[in-house]
Write an enzyme that holds these catalytic residues in place. Structure first.
Site, PDB file in Angstrom:
ATOM      1  N   SER A 176     -46.498  10.233  -5.456  1.00 31.49           N
ATOM      2  CA  SER A 176     -44.998   9.524  -5.377  1.00 31.49           C
ATOM      3  C   SER A 176     -44.687   8.212  -6.101  1.00 31.49           C
ATOM      4  O   SER A 176     -43.666   7.792  -6.347  1.00 31.49           O
ATOM      5  CB  SER A 176     -44.301   9.635  -4.000  1.00 31.49           C
ATOM      6  OG  SER A 176     -45.215   8.839  -2.921  1.00 31.49           O
ATOM      7  N   HIS A 189     -44.772  14.650 -11.036  1.00 31.45           N
ATOM      8  CA  HIS A 189     -44.313  14.555  -9.494  1.00 31.45           C
ATOM      9  C   HIS A 189     -43.312  15.236  -9.540  1.00 31.45           C
ATOM     10  O   HIS A 189     -42.257  15.363 -10.097  1.00 31.45           O
ATOM     11  CB  HIS A 189     -43.564  13.064  -9.794  1.00 31.45           C
ATOM     12  CG  HIS A 189     -43.172  12.221  -8.470  1.00 31.45           C
ATOM     13  ND1 HIS A 189     -42.315  11.554  -8.249  1.00 31.45           N
ATOM     14  CD2 HIS A 189     -43.430  12.836  -7.260  1.00 31.45           C
ATOM     15  CE1 HIS A 189     -42.031  11.157  -7.224  1.00 31.45           C
ATOM     16  NE2 HIS A 189     -42.697  12.147  -6.457  1.00 31.45           N
ATOM     17  N   GLU A 246     -41.098  14.726 -12.490  1.00 26.67           N
ATOM     18  CA  GLU A 246     -41.199  13.511 -13.285  1.00 26.67           C
ATOM     19  C   GLU A 246     -42.550  13.374 -13.974  1.00 26.67           C
ATOM     20  O   GLU A 246     -43.578  13.691 -13.213  1.00 26.67           O
ATOM     21  CB  GLU A 246     -41.083  12.684 -12.165  1.00 26.67           C
ATOM     22  CG  GLU A 246     -40.429  10.992 -12.563  1.00 26.67           C
ATOM     23  CD  GLU A 246     -40.132  10.251 -11.451  1.00 26.67           C
ATOM     24  OE1 GLU A 246     -40.803  10.402 -10.291  1.00 26.67           O
ATOM     25  OE2 GLU A 246     -39.191   9.162 -11.620  1.00 26.67           O
ATOM     26  N   ASN A 292     -38.399   7.182  -7.237  1.00 25.57           N
ATOM     27  CA  ASN A 292     -38.619   6.306  -5.852  1.00 25.57           C
ATOM     28  C   ASN A 292     -38.330   4.860  -6.314  1.00 25.57           C
ATOM     29  O   ASN A 292     -38.094   4.234  -5.071  1.00 25.57           O
ATOM     30  CB  ASN A 292     -40.084   6.431  -5.176  1.00 25.57           C
ATOM     31  CG  ASN A 292     -40.151   8.002  -4.569  1.00 25.57           C
ATOM     32  OD1 ASN A 292     -39.116   8.171  -3.930  1.00 25.57           O
ATOM     33  ND2 ASN A 292     -41.257   8.383  -4.846  1.00 25.57           N
TER      34      ASN A 292
HETATM   35  N1  3HC Z   1     -39.170  25.855   0.710  1.00 25.97           N
HETATM   36  C1  3HC Z   1     -38.304  26.797  -0.115  1.00 25.97           C
HETATM   37  N2  3HC Z   1     -37.247  26.972  -0.219  1.00 25.97           N
HETATM   38  C2  3HC Z   1     -36.334  26.287   0.686  1.00 25.97           C
HETATM   39  C3  3HC Z   1     -36.759  25.250   1.490  1.00 25.97           C
HETATM   40  C4  3HC Z   1     -38.170  25.210   1.574  1.00 25.97           C
HETATM   41  N3  3HC Z   1     -38.847  24.340   2.300  1.00 25.97           N
HETATM   42  N4  3HC Z   1     -35.933  24.787   2.281  1.00 25.97           N
HETATM   43  C5  3HC Z   1     -34.776  25.280   1.817  1.00 25.97           C
HETATM   44  N5  3HC Z   1     -34.989  26.171   0.945  1.00 25.97           N
HETATM   45  C6  3HC Z   1     -34.006  27.009   0.156  1.00 25.97           C
HETATM   46  C7  3HC Z   1     -33.400  28.136   1.098  1.00 25.97           C
HETATM   47  O1  3HC Z   1     -34.224  29.183   1.271  1.00 25.97           O
HETATM   48  C8  3HC Z   1     -32.148  28.242   0.355  1.00 25.97           C
HETATM   49  O2  3HC Z   1     -32.190  29.189  -0.547  1.00 25.97           O
HETATM   50  P1  3HC Z   1     -31.061  30.298  -1.189  1.00 25.97           P
HETATM   51  O3  3HC Z   1     -30.197  29.361  -1.883  1.00 25.97           O
HETATM   52  O4  3HC Z   1     -31.612  31.235  -1.929  1.00 25.97           O
HETATM   53  O5  3HC Z   1     -30.409  30.818   0.043  1.00 25.97           O
HETATM   54  C9  3HC Z   1     -31.779  26.962  -0.287  1.00 25.97           C
HETATM   55  O6  3HC Z   1     -32.949  26.158  -0.302  1.00 25.97           O
HETATM   56  C10 3HC Z   1     -30.747  25.993   0.476  1.00 25.97           C
HETATM   57  O7  3HC Z   1     -31.197  25.878   1.747  1.00 25.97           O
HETATM   58  P2  3HC Z   1     -30.440  25.991   3.182  1.00 25.97           P
HETATM   59  O8  3HC Z   1     -29.173  27.062   2.986  1.00 25.97           O
HETATM   60  O9  3HC Z   1     -31.504  26.331   4.305  1.00 25.97           O
HETATM   61  O10 3HC Z   1     -29.971  24.639   3.402  1.00 25.97           O
HETATM   62  P3  3HC Z   1     -29.202  23.388   2.768  1.00 25.97           P
HETATM   63  O11 3HC Z   1     -28.088  24.068   1.850  1.00 25.97           O
HETATM   64  O12 3HC Z   1     -29.170  22.429   3.660  1.00 25.97           O
HETATM   65  O13 3HC Z   1     -30.235  23.063   1.812  1.00 25.97           O
HETATM   66  C11 3HC Z   1     -31.923  21.565   0.951  1.00 25.97           C
HETATM   67  C12 3HC Z   1     -31.508  22.508   2.039  1.00 25.97           C
HETATM   68  C13 3HC Z   1     -32.280  22.182  -0.262  1.00 25.97           C
HETATM   69  C14 3HC Z   1     -33.578  20.733   1.544  1.00 25.97           C
HETATM   70  C15 3HC Z   1     -30.981  20.370   0.713  1.00 25.97           C
HETATM   71  O14 3HC Z   1     -30.583  19.716   1.929  1.00 25.97           O
HETATM   72  C16 3HC Z   1     -31.431  19.449  -0.435  1.00 25.97           C
HETATM   73  O15 3HC Z   1     -31.478  19.618  -1.246  1.00 25.97           O
HETATM   74  N6  3HC Z   1     -31.617  18.109   0.272  1.00 25.97           N
HETATM   75  C17 3HC Z   1     -32.151  17.217  -0.463  1.00 25.97           C
HETATM   76  C18 3HC Z   1     -33.647  17.222  -1.070  1.00 25.97           C
HETATM   77  C19 3HC Z   1     -34.178  16.077  -1.615  1.00 25.97           C
HETATM   78  O16 3HC Z   1     -33.564  15.083  -1.999  1.00 25.97           O
HETATM   79  N7  3HC Z   1     -35.385  16.110  -2.032  1.00 25.97           N
HETATM   80  C20 3HC Z   1     -36.140  15.139  -2.845  1.00 25.97           C
HETATM   81  C21 3HC Z   1     -37.030  14.306  -1.971  1.00 25.97           C
HETATM   82  S1  3HC Z   1     -37.839  13.011  -2.564  1.00 25.97           S
HETATM   83  C22 3HC Z   1     -39.307  13.741  -2.828  1.00 25.97           C
HETATM   84  O17 3HC Z   1     -39.609  14.669  -2.628  1.00 25.97           O
HETATM   85  C23 3HC Z   1     -40.135  12.771  -3.755  1.00 25.97           C
HETATM   86  C24 3HC Z   1     -41.124  12.068  -2.884  1.00 25.97           C
HETATM   87  O18 3HC Z   1     -41.937  11.391  -3.803  1.00 25.97           O
HETATM   88  C25 3HC Z   1     -40.675  11.107  -1.751  1.00 25.97           C
END
Ligand code: 3HC
Length: 287
Positions: free
Chosen positions: A120, A142, A154, A192
């Site tokens: 990351s 990434h 990325e 990040n």
């Molecule tokens: N694995 C697979 N699919 C998942 C999942 C997981 N862990 N969590 C949620 N999903 C899927 C669900 O199955 C659902 O699919 P569908 O549309 O086919 O039904 C879809 O995602 C939406 O899930 P939910 O309805 O349960 O919940 P939300 O609508 O609240 O979405 C979320 C959950 C997708 C996690 C959303 O809240 C989100 O996009 N959050 C922000 C995530 C983000 O910013 N990620 C980046 C983090 S930074 C990073 O990773 C970089 C690192 O370097 C720090």
């Protein structure tokens, strides 16, 4: 340009497991390795659950899932990555651990295999020093959590990354259904560099009593259309990871404005790491 058929993934945690699932569903032979037997079992169980859910929701047919399953294998010996055309490392954010692994992988894979890190924020140029003359085949790939959902990859070239490696990595990301976007090898890359100071600032706002966590998150969700507020997102990412990334930014950019918020560090000291420990900013009793 040699074709990528087999994807090796190191680390069966949240990121590695997600990368392996997406690769297998996209049609690649996929091997996911983890030194911890328990991690491999958990990863397999999560794949079962997520793939079954994809069928229930009509996103995949049962036969598509069965075929993806056939392409996926799990290993507790690094040797299983021998035939990989690309090895994507997704282990703990410790440069020495990553470098040691890449040294071992280099001795196993063929001379055309790409060596990619899902780090990351650790410098790709630095990690590539572990593989010596193979540095042109080293690149940053990434992914974002949850990998099956998030669109972005990325792509980060190190100083020595060769154009063929970049081209093949971009092609792989596209074949996995992702959108690859380039970032230079600077601390935190783009994602990040921008995201983490925002999360850190949310901890300062909480620490200074600007608002309670629920309200900080509510304001950012409703006011900026974020799917998760910054504090909820920090729990999701892992508070220890957030501190680590801030430290990389502070050191690499040599600027005190990137210092990790004392409250964020204190939660980590207390073992409140977020979703993975059942408690961070918020509590997650089910975990
Ligand atoms: N694995 C697979 N699919 C998942 C999942 C997981 N862990 N969590 C949620 N999903 C899927 C669900 O199955 C659902 O699919 P569908 O549309 O086919 O039904 C879809 O995602 C939406 O899930 P939910 O309805 O349960 O919940 P939300 O609508 O609240 O979405 C979320 C959950 C997708 C996690 C959303 O809240 C989100 O996009 N959050 C922000 C995530 C983000 O910013 N990620 C980046 C983090 S930074 C990073 O990773 C970089 C690192 O370097 C720090």
């Amino acid at each position: 340009m040699s074709e990528i058929r087999t994807v090796g993934v190191i680390g069966a945690g949240q990121m590695g497991g997600g990368i392996a699932q997406v690769a297998a569903v996209a049609g690649f032979e996929t091997v996911v390795f983890d030194a911890f037997e328990g991690a491999v079992g958990k990863c397999r169980a999560l794949h079962d659950k997520l793939l079954a859910r994809a069928v229930d929701k009509g996103k995949m047919t049962q036969s598509e899932v069965d075929n993806a399953r056939k392409r996926l294998s799990y290993a507790s010996s690094l040797d299983a990555l021998r035939n990989a055309d690309i090895v994507i490392e997704a282990v703990v954010e410790d440069p020495q651990v990553k470098k040691d692994l890449f040294k071992q992988v280099l001795g196993l894979v063929s001379g055309h295999a790409i060596l990619a890190s899902n780090t990351s924020s650790i410098s790709i140029t630095e990690l590539a020093t572990a593989v010596g003359d193979a540095a042109p085949r080293f690149i940053g790939m990434h992914f974002f959590n949850p990998v099956p959902v998030m669109q972005l990859v990325e792509v980060i070239n190190g100083l020595a990354t060769g154009p063929d490696t970049t081209e093949r990595t971009i092609a792989l990301a596209r074949a996995m259904g992702k959108t690859p976007l380039p970032a230079n090898d600077r601390p935190g890359f783009v994602s990040n560099r921008v995201l983490m100071p925002m999360i850190n600032e949310a901890f300062y706002a909480w620490m200074e009593g600007v608002a309670e966590p629920e309200d900080i998150d509510g304001i950012m969700k409703l006011g900026c259309n974020f799917p998760m507020g910054p504090l909820r997102l920090a729990d999701f990412i892992g508070l220890d990871t957030c501190v680590h990334i801030m430290e990389v930014l502070a050191e690499g950019l040599n600027n005190p404005r990137y210092r990790a918020c004392p409250l964020l560090k204190q939660l980590v000291t207390a073992g409140r790491l977020g979703d993975k420990t059942g408690r961070g900013v918020y509590e997650y009793p089910a975990k």
